[in-house]
Design a protein around this motif. Sequence first.
Motif, short mmCIF file in Angstrom:
data_model
loop_
_atom_site.label_atom_id
_atom_site.label_comp_id
_atom_site.label_asym_id
_atom_site.label_seq_id
_atom_site.Cartn_x
_atom_site.Cartn_y
_atom_site.Cartn_z
N THR A 90 63.50 87.35 60.04
CA THR A 90 63.59 86.11 60.82
C THR A 90 65.02 85.63 61.01
OG1 THR A 90 63.26 84.80 58.79
CG2 THR A 90 61.31 85.37 60.07
N SER A 94 66.41 83.26 63.98
CA SER A 94 66.71 81.86 63.70
C SER A 94 68.21 81.59 63.73
CB SER A 94 66.13 81.46 62.34
OG SER A 94 66.68 82.24 61.29
N LEU A 179 55.85 85.99 63.50
CA LEU A 179 56.26 84.62 63.81
C LEU A 179 57.72 84.52 64.26
CD1 LEU A 179 54.50 82.59 60.97
CD2 LEU A 179 53.67 83.08 63.27
N ASN A 181 60.11 83.27 62.75
CA ASN A 181 60.55 81.92 62.41
C ASN A 181 60.54 81.79 60.90
OD1 ASN A 181 59.57 78.94 61.69
ND2 ASN A 181 60.83 78.84 63.54
N THR A 182 61.67 81.46 60.31
CA THR A 182 61.79 81.46 58.85
C THR A 182 60.86 80.46 58.17
OG1 THR A 182 64.08 82.25 58.98
CG2 THR A 182 63.38 81.24 56.91
N PRO A 183 60.92 79.16 58.51
CA PRO A 183 60.04 78.21 57.82
C PRO A 183 58.56 78.53 58.03
CG PRO A 183 61.77 77.05 59.02
CD PRO A 183 61.83 78.47 59.46
N GLY A 184 58.19 78.90 59.24
CA GLY A 184 56.79 79.19 59.52
C GLY A 184 56.30 80.40 58.76
N ALA A 185 57.11 81.48 58.71
CA ALA A 185 56.69 82.70 58.02
C ALA A 185 56.59 82.47 56.52
CB ALA A 185 57.67 83.82 58.33
N ALA A 187 56.08 79.58 54.97
CA ALA A 187 54.94 78.69 54.72
C ALA A 187 53.63 79.44 54.82
CB ALA A 187 54.96 77.52 55.72
N LEU A 188 53.48 80.26 55.86
CA LEU A 188 52.23 81.01 56.03
C LEU A 188 52.03 82.01 54.90
CD1 LEU A 188 49.73 81.62 57.68
CD2 LEU A 188 51.09 83.18 59.10
#
Length: 273
Positions: A90, A94, A179, A181-185, A187-188
Amino acid sequence: MSTAPMTLDLSKSGPIPFGRLVTVEWRKMVDTKSGIWLMGITGGLLALVMALVVLVVGLNDGLVTASDLVQIFTIPVSILVPVFAILVVTSEWSQRNNLTTFTLEPHRLRVMGAKLVAVTALAISTIALAFLLGALTNLLCGVVTGNPLQWELDGSQLAWIVVGQMAFFAMGYALACLLLNTPGAIALYYVVALVLPIVVWTPLYFIFDWAKDVLPWIDINTALTPLMSGNDFAGESVTPELINYVQGAWTIVLWVGIPVTLGLWRIMRAEVK
């Protein structure tokens, strides 16, 4: 006075060696401030786990097996270190490094393959470290309690422990590809690997009978537990059957195979800017 224009002949230049790409991706994981901090936190957590195990076994004069120690020490590894697998993917998007990366190496699948090899090397290294610390803890427990050392470890269970740990690393890599995306990945990943098994799947497993049949098809932890420990999710001793291997393979396909396929397809089609 006129001068001839300068030309740069690249006709004899070969492609970037794959090994060099792997080295670059390895440095992206560990040779950064975030990588150094994450490595330090992981090392500190492993040291804390070692101290707690020795303390608990010493106070209770208990007997700990090699299988118990391996499973204990792989827990911190599976929780923290897969974040490296997420960041190495990511961060390109990002932090907008993808333009530079894919300009220097336009074959995107080669770059993603190098990232996967670097992630796999890191996973193997940290799993080996967990085994080493488990062996050291076993020695310390023997010294503290005076009990005979237990080194017996079933080869099949050991292999499945490694498979389970590699699956968590691969899942982090796959979700990151999907994703970008760092925060999204991150978190998931923690929702799938940690929050759901503790907050949702465990209560369902013990309350509803149907959950015992459904969860092994949707949760990696539930599916792989009989293969890694010889016990089911409730801790009851079981003999793994064909259905357990099928469930383990399917959950890996569900959380690794499908996301990484969709993610690589997205990366190949994404506009780099």
